[in-house]
Motif scaffolding. Structure first.
Motif, PDB file in Angstrom:
ATOM      1  N   SER A   1       6.877  -4.963  -6.686  1.00  0.00           N
ATOM      2  CA  SER A   1       6.253  -5.934  -5.790  1.00  0.00           C
ATOM      3  C   SER A   1       7.226  -7.064  -5.497  1.00  0.00           C
ATOM      4  O   SER A   1       8.024  -7.444  -6.357  1.00  0.00           O
TER       5      SER A   1
ATOM      6  N   SER B   1       3.452  -5.377  -1.742  1.00  0.00           N
ATOM      7  CA  SER B   1       4.092  -4.130  -2.158  1.00  0.00           C
ATOM      8  C   SER B   1       5.447  -3.989  -1.477  1.00  0.00           C
ATOM      9  O   SER B   1       5.704  -4.574  -0.418  1.00  0.00           O
TER      10      SER B   1
ATOM     11  N   TYR C   1       5.331  -3.217 -14.318  1.00  0.00           N
ATOM     12  CA  TYR C   1       5.388  -4.019 -13.095  1.00  0.00           C
ATOM     13  C   TYR C   1       6.766  -4.664 -12.949  1.00  0.00           C
ATOM     14  O   TYR C   1       7.272  -5.277 -13.887  1.00  0.00           O
TER      15      TYR C   1
ATOM     16  N   LEU D   1       2.097 -11.883  -3.988  1.00  0.00           N
ATOM     17  CA  LEU D   1       2.874 -10.647  -4.097  1.00  0.00           C
ATOM     18  C   LEU D   1       2.501  -9.671  -2.986  1.00  0.00           C
ATOM     19  O   LEU D   1       1.378  -9.676  -2.487  1.00  0.00           O
TER      20      LEU D   1
END
Length: 293
Positions: free
Chosen positions: A240, A250, A62, A248
């Motif tokens: 993100s 995308s 991430y 958050l």
């Protein structure tokens, strides 16, 4: 084993925090920002922090990113030239606003109104009307819409906002205008108010959608470039961006609705401080954000 990388780009420095979710180990790194292309400074930081941790960018699951790209575009007046399409009779919606003037007695005398992000000469109106219940009162006319879009095209606008009265209740008319804009001005980003902010209050919805259109080309180019450079570096993790509420979204949604990341950087710091305070048992906490710029 998984890794999470948090990156905040400031005017002077880019800060990175890498977290190993398995062992709870973390690494920090600070590198000079590169205002001409923020992704360059980010990639420098990613390479350095991955080297510290002994991993590759491909190990990162991430990538969480706070940025002031959208904020700076508005503050510095570097947003796109926006064309506004609204309902007949509402051409001055950005200029009239709510007629609100701050200050005490005679405050309006000394308060210069800010320049709207969509100029009056770049604002056109079309026939057609939706009721507050979402019913069509008057149909739109494709020929009329084509004529008005051609005016904006001749003006050289770089982004289009479509904000029609009561569109929050029924966005059919806006969608049709958007289709015609795509046909007449291919490649020009179009922001529809019923998608950006599907709420009543015409000025607020229009203002928000115009702001979205103004920063969309800048943010779109930045996010797309960042995604490409991260992919070239071997990172396949999810990218993100921090929203203005500290949540958050995308990267793809950020490109479409960048108005939601206008306060991305500062919001991330506040949200983090709240989390620390809650876990430390502190009920009242004051946060302070001091930037290098």
């Amino acid at each position: 084993m998984g890794y999470r990388l948090g990156v905040d780009v400031g005017g002077t420095f880019t800060d990175l925090l890498l977290f190993d979710t398995a062992s709870s180990t973390f690494w920090r790194h600070k590198t000079p920002s590169t205002p001409h292309d923020s992704s360059e400074g980010i990639l420098n930081g990613v390479s350095a922090i991955c080297e510290k941790a002994g991993i590759t960018p491909g190990d990162i699951d991430y990538f969480l990113h706070g940025t002031t790209v959208a904020t700076n575009a508005v503050l510095e007046g570097k947003g796109a030239r926006v064309g506004l399409v609204t309902t007949e009779g509402y051409r001055h919606i950005m200029q009239i606003a709510r007629s609100f003037v701050p200050g005490g007695l005679a405050g309006w005398i000394v308060w210069p109104k800010p320049q709207p992000l969509a100029a009056l000469e770049d604002t056109v109106t079309i026939r057609g009307r939706i009721s507050a219940e979402g019913k069509e009162i008057r149909p739109i006319d494709d020929a009329d819409i084509r004529t008005q879009i051609s005016v904006l095209k001749a003006n050289g606008v770089e982004a289009i906002t479509v904000s029609l009265i009561n569109a929050y209740a029924n966005g059919a008319h806006e969608r049709r205008v958007g289709e015609l804009v795509a046909e007449i001005m291919p490649g020009v980003p179009v922001s529809l108010s019923h998608e950006v902010l599907p709420e009543m209050q015409e000025y607020e919805r229009t203002l928000t959608t115009v702001a979205n259109a103004a920063v969309r080309p800048v943010v779109g180019k930045y996010v797309s470039n960042l995604r490409s450079r991260l992919a070239e570096a071997g990172m396949n993790g999810k990218l993100s961006l921090l929203r203005s509420d500290g949540g958050l979204m995308s990267a793809e949604k950020a490109e479409e609705h960048p108005v939601n990341i206008l306060m991305s950087g500062p919001a991330g710091g506040v949200t983090g401080a709240i989390w620390v305070g809650r876990n430390a048992g502190i009920r009242n906490i004051l946060t302070l954000d001091v930037g290098g710029t």
